[in-house]
Structures are given as structure tokens and as C-alpha cells.
Scaffold this active site. Structure first.
Site, PDB file in Angstrom:
ATOM      1  N   ASN A   9       0.856  -1.185   0.000  1.00 26.18           N
ATOM      2  CA  ASN A   9       0.000   0.000   0.000  1.00 26.18           C
ATOM      3  C   ASN A   9       0.898   1.242   0.000  1.00 26.18           C
ATOM      4  O   ASN A   9       1.475   1.587   1.029  1.00 26.18           O
ATOM      5  CB  ASN A   9      -0.893  -0.040   1.254  1.00 26.18           C
ATOM      6  CG  ASN A   9      -1.738   1.207   1.406  1.00 26.18           C
ATOM      7  OD1 ASN A   9      -1.823   2.035   0.500  1.00 26.18           O
ATOM      8  ND2 ASN A   9      -2.373   1.341   2.573  1.00 26.18           N
ATOM      9  N   LYS A  11       0.036   4.252  -0.293  1.00 25.24           N
ATOM     10  CA  LYS A  11      -0.661   5.405   0.313  1.00 25.24           C
ATOM     11  C   LYS A  11      -0.473   6.657  -0.548  1.00 25.24           C
ATOM     12  O   LYS A  11      -0.422   6.557  -1.765  1.00 25.24           O
ATOM     13  CB  LYS A  11      -0.191   5.617   1.759  1.00 25.24           C
ATOM     14  CG  LYS A  11      -0.243   4.341   2.578  1.00 25.24           C
ATOM     15  CD  LYS A  11      -0.089   4.584   4.039  1.00 25.24           C
ATOM     16  CE  LYS A  11      -0.028   3.244   4.776  1.00 25.24           C
ATOM     17  NZ  LYS A  11      -0.040   3.372   6.200  1.00 25.24           N
ATOM     18  N   HIS A  95      -9.443   0.675   5.043  1.00 20.93           N
ATOM     19  CA  HIS A  95      -8.156   0.868   5.729  1.00 20.93           C
ATOM     20  C   HIS A  95      -8.376   1.767   6.945  1.00 20.93           C
ATOM     21  O   HIS A  95      -9.199   2.678   6.910  1.00 20.93           O
ATOM     22  CB  HIS A  95      -7.148   1.502   4.770  1.00 20.93           C
ATOM     23  CG  HIS A  95      -5.760   1.528   5.316  1.00 20.93           C
ATOM     24  ND1 HIS A  95      -5.347   2.499   6.201  1.00 20.93           N
ATOM     25  CD2 HIS A  95      -4.709   0.694   5.138  1.00 20.93           C
ATOM     26  CE1 HIS A  95      -4.083   2.249   6.539  1.00 20.93           C
ATOM     27  NE2 HIS A  95      -3.673   1.166   5.903  1.00 20.93           N
ATOM     28  N   GLU A  97      -6.797   4.171   8.084  1.00 19.40           N
ATOM     29  CA  GLU A  97      -6.643   5.620   7.858  1.00 19.40           C
ATOM     30  C   GLU A  97      -7.923   6.203   7.280  1.00 19.40           C
ATOM     31  O   GLU A  97      -8.286   7.347   7.584  1.00 19.40           O
ATOM     32  CB  GLU A  97      -5.427   5.872   6.946  1.00 19.40           C
ATOM     33  CG  GLU A  97      -4.137   5.729   7.736  1.00 19.40           C
ATOM     34  CD  GLU A  97      -2.945   5.245   6.925  1.00 19.40           C
ATOM     35  OE1 GLU A  97      -2.972   5.310   5.686  1.00 19.40           O
ATOM     36  OE2 GLU A  97      -1.970   4.773   7.561  1.00 19.40           O
ATOM     37  N   GLU A 167      -5.303  -5.568  10.567  1.00 20.51           N
ATOM     38  CA  GLU A 167      -4.308  -4.517  10.762  1.00 20.51           C
ATOM     39  C   GLU A 167      -4.583  -3.803  12.084  1.00 20.51           C
ATOM     40  O   GLU A 167      -5.392  -2.873  12.137  1.00 20.51           O
ATOM     41  CB  GLU A 167      -4.397  -3.498   9.627  1.00 20.51           C
ATOM     42  CG  GLU A 167      -4.104  -4.079   8.268  1.00 20.51           C
ATOM     43  CD  GLU A 167      -3.497  -3.018   7.357  1.00 20.51           C
ATOM     44  OE1 GLU A 167      -2.373  -3.215   6.916  1.00 20.51           O
ATOM     45  OE2 GLU A 167      -4.136  -1.989   7.127  1.00 20.51           O
ATOM     46  N   GLY A 173       2.317   1.922  10.820  1.00 18.91           N
ATOM     47  CA  GLY A 173       3.228   3.060  10.679  1.00 18.91           C
ATOM     48  C   GLY A 173       3.885   3.486  11.974  1.00 18.91           C
ATOM     49  O   GLY A 173       4.469   4.567  12.046  1.00 18.91           O
ATOM     50  N   SER A 213       3.438  -2.515  10.362  1.00 25.63           N
ATOM     51  CA  SER A 213       4.900  -2.467  10.514  1.00 25.63           C
ATOM     52  C   SER A 213       5.584  -3.786  10.143  1.00 25.63           C
ATOM     53  O   SER A 213       6.531  -4.195  10.815  1.00 25.63           O
ATOM     54  CB  SER A 213       5.270  -2.019  11.935  1.00 25.63           C
ATOM     55  OG  SER A 213       4.773  -0.710  12.170  1.00 25.63           O
TER      56      SER A 213
HETATM   57  C1  PEP Z   1      -0.807  -0.140   6.192  1.00 30.20           C
HETATM   58  O1  PEP Z   1      -0.963   1.050   6.071  1.00 30.20           O
HETATM   59  O2  PEP Z   1      -1.637  -0.934   5.697  1.00 30.20           O
HETATM   60  C2  PEP Z   1       0.350  -0.610   6.935  1.00 30.20           C
HETATM   61  C3  PEP Z   1       0.341  -1.829   7.367  1.00 30.20           C
HETATM   62  O3  PEP Z   1       1.351   0.315   7.144  1.00 30.20           O
HETATM   63  P1  PEP Z   1       2.800   0.021   7.791  1.00 30.20           P
HETATM   64  O4  PEP Z   1       3.324  -1.247   7.137  1.00 30.20           O
HETATM   65  O5  PEP Z   1       3.615   1.205   7.449  1.00 30.20           O
HETATM   66  O6  PEP Z   1       2.582  -0.162   9.245  1.00 30.20           O
END
Ligand code: PEP
Length: 252
Positions: A9, A11, A95, A97, A167, A173, A213
Site C-alpha cells: 500500500n 498510500k 483501511h 486511515e 491490521e 506506521g 509495521s
Molecule cells: C498499512 O498502512 O496498511 C500498513 C500496514 O502500514 P505500515 O506497514 O507502514 O505499518
């Protein structure tokens, strides 16, 4: 047999030129691998440029959202038939976000999921708890509610077309990662929810990704858990070496 999926992703990052360069490096790095599937999710504006690079490679592509209506007067939005037009295989929906920053609800995610499925696009539907919810021992309830709401009313044939991504919001992040045991516990719960609503054999068919992460150093252990079928990767998907390092953690 669930083929692991490594999904990147991107973003709201990268330029058009960066996106093309990253796509080229990934197409080359993934090569002819068949023991996992790779997919990238560039900013919608760059999907066409990335498509030109990835066509004919093993790497698939998609968008980070869609609007669940037919083409029409919806300024600023993109709809499922446009994703079809650009050869998208997948779309990320719900997601955290979008849930947190744009106030997206389970009901909206459900509408988007149905719109993706109607167009033949595979939705990757995200669920995950906040840190305060985990600390209050509410993780299982939150996941059940999001599962029930976001995936409401899907037939057996439709749910089989979906990918679910767990997630934990506190791990996105932040550099914090769920331990393999924490991830496996929620993934196993999600599979139980699938078995309860549908049936046991079906529950074994749906892929459930972990996101939060993920990096080359923790990917293999997370993905070695019996119910973890790959990774949804944010930050580490912006560097070809890291994305490929994560993919190298899939057992061949
Ligand atoms: C994401 O935004 O789906 C995600 C898992 O981000 P990150 O790997 O940066 O934690």
C-alpha cells in the site's frame, strides 16, 4: 491451498517517476515466482503508469479505495468500472486511515465491498482494533463487529472472492508490530467467524493478511503462523528491496 499475498500500500506517497521505477524493480525482483502473489496499490493517479510497467509481469495492481456508485456526478471519486478499465485485480477497502481520518463506517465499507465484487474486483477488507481497545480486552469484539458490518450480506461465492486484512491500528506506521502469537490469535478468530457464518471448508479458503509495521526482519515469523496468509505492507513497500525482502519470507 491459500496462495500467500504480499500487498504493498503506497498510500499518498511517491511521484509518477518514482512509482514507475518502483514498479519496474518489483516486476524484475518478483520474476516468475509462483509460490506467492504480489500486488501494489499506487496513488490512483499513477495506476495507469504503473499498469504499463506491470502488464505481463507477475505483479498485480489495484487502488486504495473506490466509490460505490455507477459512473455519474460524484466529483473527485473513482468507481469500480474505472478500476476494471485500468486492469486492477484488487482494491483496499476500510483501511484504518480511511476509517479514522475520513470517518468511513462499516456500512460504507460494506457498500464498497459489494460494488467491488459486482465489478469483479477483489476487495481486501481491513479490520483492526485501536490500542485502547486492545488494552481494554475488546479486540475480539471489535473484530467481530467490523467483520459483521463490513462483510454483511455476502454470499458464499462473494466471500470466497474477498481477502481480509487484520491490521491492528496501533501497529500501522508506528514501528510496533503485533507478535506472531497476537496476530495468529486474531486471524484464527476471523477464520472462526467465517466458519460460524458460512462453513468450515469455506473458512479455510479465504486469505487473511496481517498488516502493521511488517518488514523483512519480522515477515517470515509472522507469515509462518498457520492462519496468516501474507502481508499488507505500508512503509516498507516503498522500497523494492524491503518489499522483496518481505516476500522472501514466504515459504517456498
Ligand atoms: C498499512 O498502512 O496498511 C500498513 C500496514 O502500514 P505500515 O506497514 O507502514 O505499518
Amino acid at each position: 491451498m491459500r496462495t500467500p499475498l504480499i500487498a504493498g500500500n503506497w498510500k499518498m506517497n511517491l511521484t509518477r517517476a518514482d512509482s514507475v521505477a518502483l514498479a519496474k524493480a518489483l516486476a524484475e525482483g518478483v520474476g516468475s515466482a509462483t509460490h506467492y502473489e504480489a500486488a501494489v496499490f499506487p496513488p490512483a493517479l499513477y495506476v495507469d503508469a504503473v499498469r504499463e510497467v506491470l502488464q505481463g509481469s507477475k505483479v498485480k495492481w489495484g487502488t486504495q479505495n473506490l466509490y460505490p456508485e455507477a459512473p455519474g456526478a460524484f466529483t473527485g471519486e473513482i468507481c469500480a468500472p474505472m478500476l476494471v478499465d485500468l486492469g486492477c485485480t484488487y482494491v483496499i477497502l476500510g483501511h484504518s486511515e480511511r476509517r479514522t481520518l475520513m470517518g468511513e463506517t462499516d456500512a460504507q465499507v460494506n457498500k464498497k465491498t459489494l460494488a467491488a465484487l459486482a465489478a469483479g474486483i477483489t476487495p481486501i477488507v481491513c479490520v483492526g482494533e485501536l490500542l485502547a481497545e486492545r488494552q481494554a480486552n475488546q479486540t475480539a469484539d471489535v473484530i467481530r463487529k467490523q467483520f459483521e458490518g463490513s462483510l454483511a450480506g455476502l454470499t458464499e461465492a462473494q466471500i470466497k472472492q474477498c481477502v481480509i486484512a487484520y491490521e491492528p491500528v496501533w501497529a500501522i506506521g508506528t514501528g510496533l508490530t503485533a507478535s506472531p502469537q497476537q496476530a495468529e490469535e486474531v486471524h484464527a478468530d476471523l477464520r472462526k467467524l467465517l466458519a460460524e457464518r458460512y462453513n468450515q471448508p469455506l473458512s479455510q479458503e479465504v486469505r487473511i493478511l496481517y498488516g502493521g509495521s511488517v518488514k523483512p526482519s519480522n515477515a517470515a515469523e509472522l507469515m509462518s503462523q498457520p492462519n496468516v496468509d501474507g502481508a499488507l505492507v505500508g512503509g516498507a513497500s516503498l522500497k523494492a528491496a524491503d518489499f522483496l525482502g518481505i516476500a522472501a519470507g514466504v515459504k517456498s
